[in-house]
Write a protein that holds these residues in place. Structure first.
Motif, PDB file in Angstrom:
ATOM      1  N   SER A 119     104.544 -33.975  -6.970  1.00 24.92           N
ATOM      2  CA  SER A 119     104.546 -34.726  -8.227  1.00 24.92           C
ATOM      3  C   SER A 119     103.314 -35.599  -8.399  1.00 24.92           C
ATOM      4  CB  SER A 119     105.839 -35.522  -8.463  1.00 24.92           C
ATOM      5  OG  SER A 119     106.354 -35.996  -7.291  1.00 24.92           O
ATOM      6  N   ALA A 120     102.590 -35.881  -7.293  1.00 22.92           N
ATOM      7  CA  ALA A 120     101.328 -36.619  -7.452  1.00 22.92           C
ATOM      8  C   ALA A 120     100.255 -35.717  -8.067  1.00 22.92           C
ATOM      9  CB  ALA A 120     100.858 -37.158  -6.106  1.00 22.92           C
ATOM     10  N   VAL A 121     100.315 -34.406  -7.775  1.00 22.17           N
ATOM     11  CA  VAL A 121      99.353 -33.482  -8.407  1.00 22.17           C
ATOM     12  C   VAL A 121      99.759 -33.292  -9.873  1.00 22.17           C
ATOM     13  CG1 VAL A 121      98.427 -31.126  -8.413  1.00 22.17           C
ATOM     14  CG2 VAL A 121      98.815 -32.283  -6.242  1.00 22.17           C
ATOM     15  N   PHE A 122     100.978 -32.801 -10.085  1.00 20.84           N
ATOM     16  CA  PHE A 122     101.516 -32.684 -11.434  1.00 20.84           C
ATOM     17  C   PHE A 122     102.901 -33.275 -11.466  1.00 20.84           C
ATOM     18  CE2 PHE A 122     104.397 -30.780 -14.399  1.00 20.84           C
ATOM     19  CZ  PHE A 122     103.730 -30.992 -15.595  1.00 20.84           C
ATOM     20  N   PRO A 123     103.212 -34.197 -12.326  1.00 26.62           N
ATOM     21  CA  PRO A 123     102.410 -34.709 -13.446  1.00 26.62           C
ATOM     22  C   PRO A 123     101.540 -35.912 -13.116  1.00 26.62           C
ATOM     23  CG  PRO A 123     104.617 -35.604 -13.556  1.00 26.62           C
ATOM     24  CD  PRO A 123     104.580 -34.753 -12.325  1.00 26.62           C
ATOM     25  N   GLY A 124     101.453 -36.297 -11.819  1.00 28.32           N
ATOM     26  CA  GLY A 124     100.782 -37.557 -11.472  1.00 28.32           C
ATOM     27  C   GLY A 124      99.331 -37.652 -11.903  1.00 28.32           C
ATOM     28  N   THR A 125      98.548 -36.612 -11.577  1.00 29.06           N
ATOM     29  CA  THR A 125      97.110 -36.743 -11.843  1.00 29.06           C
ATOM     30  C   THR A 125      96.532 -35.568 -12.632  1.00 29.06           C
ATOM     31  OG1 THR A 125      96.733 -35.774  -9.649  1.00 29.06           O
ATOM     32  CG2 THR A 125      96.596 -38.163  -9.805  1.00 29.06           C
ATOM     33  N   GLN A 126      97.302 -34.509 -12.814  1.00 28.29           N
ATOM     34  CA  GLN A 126      96.798 -33.344 -13.551  1.00 28.29           C
ATOM     35  C   GLN A 126      97.826 -32.857 -14.560  1.00 28.29           C
ATOM     36  OE1 GLN A 126      93.997 -31.242 -10.112  1.00 28.29           O
ATOM     37  NE2 GLN A 126      95.712 -30.096 -10.935  1.00 28.29           N
ATOM     38  N   GLY A 127      97.321 -32.077 -15.521  1.00 23.15           N
ATOM     39  CA  GLY A 127      98.209 -31.365 -16.442  1.00 23.15           C
ATOM     40  C   GLY A 127      98.355 -29.928 -15.968  1.00 23.15           C
TER      41      GLY A 127
END
Ligand SMILES: Cc1ncc(COP(=O)(O)O)c(C=O)c1O
Length: 426
Positions: A260-268
């Motif tokens: 969740s840090a990759v998506f949606p945390g820092t990327q779409g």
């Protein structure tokens, strides 16, 4: 629609530059034709926010297969238990780890940026230094090697929550076991950013940080020879609950936090075309020929370091264990900056980059060093004999930075040497 001549002319010129020049930037490489094909495919049209089987868009059943293959292949390649292949770049992968492991203002520790550390390991102009509290460790001024004793002292004093191993310009093997012991002593998470040596690690030629670190990040485009992008990996036993709770009070595993840090945390939306190209590159790296290639990268780097040393050049740390050779210009050419050296080398169609050397007194825009690397030139078929010629060329240029005739003569020889060497072995 008419072809965009303006842009495709530029691409043709860049193609010629890459073909005729000698590529010695340590972080670059030439991908295979099938990696390029996957990147330039119709997968670029697909929105696929989320993860395979759990997307926010319809029609993802086909790209799900490619992303699942990428995950399975990279796990096999590095012996990882878990992988996320969506980070758009190495810096994005690192950002996701910070987001999953730290709160704004938390303290972490990375290698001093002027001694080889990467911007995303604590630069004051990067999210890592802006949002978090960066503490540095250093290399020994005499040996140029990471000073693990001082690292331990600093860690005990500062109590960082995260310790980062790995660098952008460090040519020696890391003592990951020692770093893990230091992290354990202070209760920190130990992350390794293996962006530079990932290909050598995949080939089993350098120690695998997955055995020691809680989390490992990498780019896919340097020694690993894939498309531009990032990955996050974890080893066997690190995916335990870390005491973070969701709003509903459940403990979250580190893999769930990282996803969740990759998506949606820092990327779409993920770049599914690039993810498919990553899968192709991981497949290539699983072939025996990849190990042969990486062995040649190592042998070439050692040969280049030795040839330059034989000419009296100072190499930071005295040599190299990986693909990277860091030239310290201060002794032989006290007046010459890395910036001037880079410009003269580029004039000779030799591409390398200026780099700070440990305890450099010049700014990052001037520097006193040059970073060289062998991954790209080895992809084109370079061997150790060629490395002695490369050292001759570099020496000739550095002695003649303002002599355009001498540089033009080197350029002609470089072009003649590179012209018959293919970019695509396939
Ligand atoms: C150690 C290290 N980490 C991360 C990165 C960042 O990768 P990217 O340029 O893909 O964001 C680099 C790039 O040079 C690097 O050397």
């Amino acid at each position: 629609m008419e072809k965009d001549k303006q842009i495709f002319d530029i691409i043709a010129r860049e193609d010629a530059r890459q073909h005729m020049g000698m590529e010695l930037i340590a972080s670059e490489n030439f991908v295979s034709h099938q990696v390029l094909e996957a990147m330039g495919s119709c997968l670029t049209n697909k929105y696929a926010e989320g993860y395979p089987g759990k997307r926010y868009y319809g029609g993802c059943q086909v790209v799900d297969e490619a992303e699942t293959i990428a995950i399975e292949r990279v796990k096999k390649l590095f012996g990882a238990a878990w992988a996320n292949v969506q980070p758009h770049s190495g810096a994005q992968a690192n950002m996701a780890v910070f987001m999953a492991c730290l709160k704004p203002g938390d303290k972490f520790m990375g290698l001093n940026l002027s001694q080889g550390g990467h911007l995303s390991h604590g630069s004051p102009v990067n999210f890592s230094g802006l949002v978090f509290d960066a503490v540095e460790y250093n290399v020994d001024p005499e040996t140029g090697l990471v000073d693990y004793d001082k690292m331990e002292e600093t860690a005990l004093r500062e109590r960082p929550r995260l310790i980062i191993g790995g660098a952008s310009a460090y040519s020696r093997e890391w003592d990951y076991a020692r770093m893990r012991a230091i992290a354990d002593r202070v209760g920190a998470i130990f992350m390794v950013d293996m962006a530079h040596p990932a290909g050598l690690i995949a080939a089993g030629l350098l120690d695998n940080p997955l055995k020691y670190a809680h989390i490992v990040t990498s780019t896919t485009h340097k020694t690993l020879r894939g498309p531009r992008g990032g990955i996050i990996l974890m080893g066997e036993d690190f995916d335990n609950p870390w005491g973070k709770t969701t709003p509903k009070g459940q403990l979250k595993t580190m893999s769930a936090l990282l996803d969740s840090a990759v998506f949606p945390g820092t990327q779409g939306g993920p770049l599914e075309n690039v993810i498919a190209a990553k899968a192709v590159a991981f497949g290539e790296a699983l072939q025996p020929s990849f190990k042969t290639y990486q062995q040649q990268v190592l042998v070439n780097a050692r040969a280049l370091a030795k040839a330059l040393k034989d000419k009296g050049y100072k190499i930071v740390s005295g040599g190299t264990d990986n693909h990277c050779v860091l030239l310290d210009l201060r002794e032989n050419f006290p007046e010459l900056t890395g910036k001037q050296a880079e410009r003269a080398l580029v004039e000779a169609d030799i591409t390398a980059n200026k780099n700070m050397v440990p305890y450099d007194t010049r700014s990052p825009f001037q520097t006193s060093g040059i970073r060289l690397g062998t991954p790209a030139i080895t992809t084109r078929g370079a061997d150790v004999i060629m490395m002695t010629v490369v050292a001759d060329f570099i020496d000739e240029v550095l002695r003649n930075v303002d002599n355009h005739e001498a540089i033009a003569s080197v350029r002609e020889q470089v072009n003649a040497m590179m012209a018959p060497m293919p970019i695509f072995a396939d």
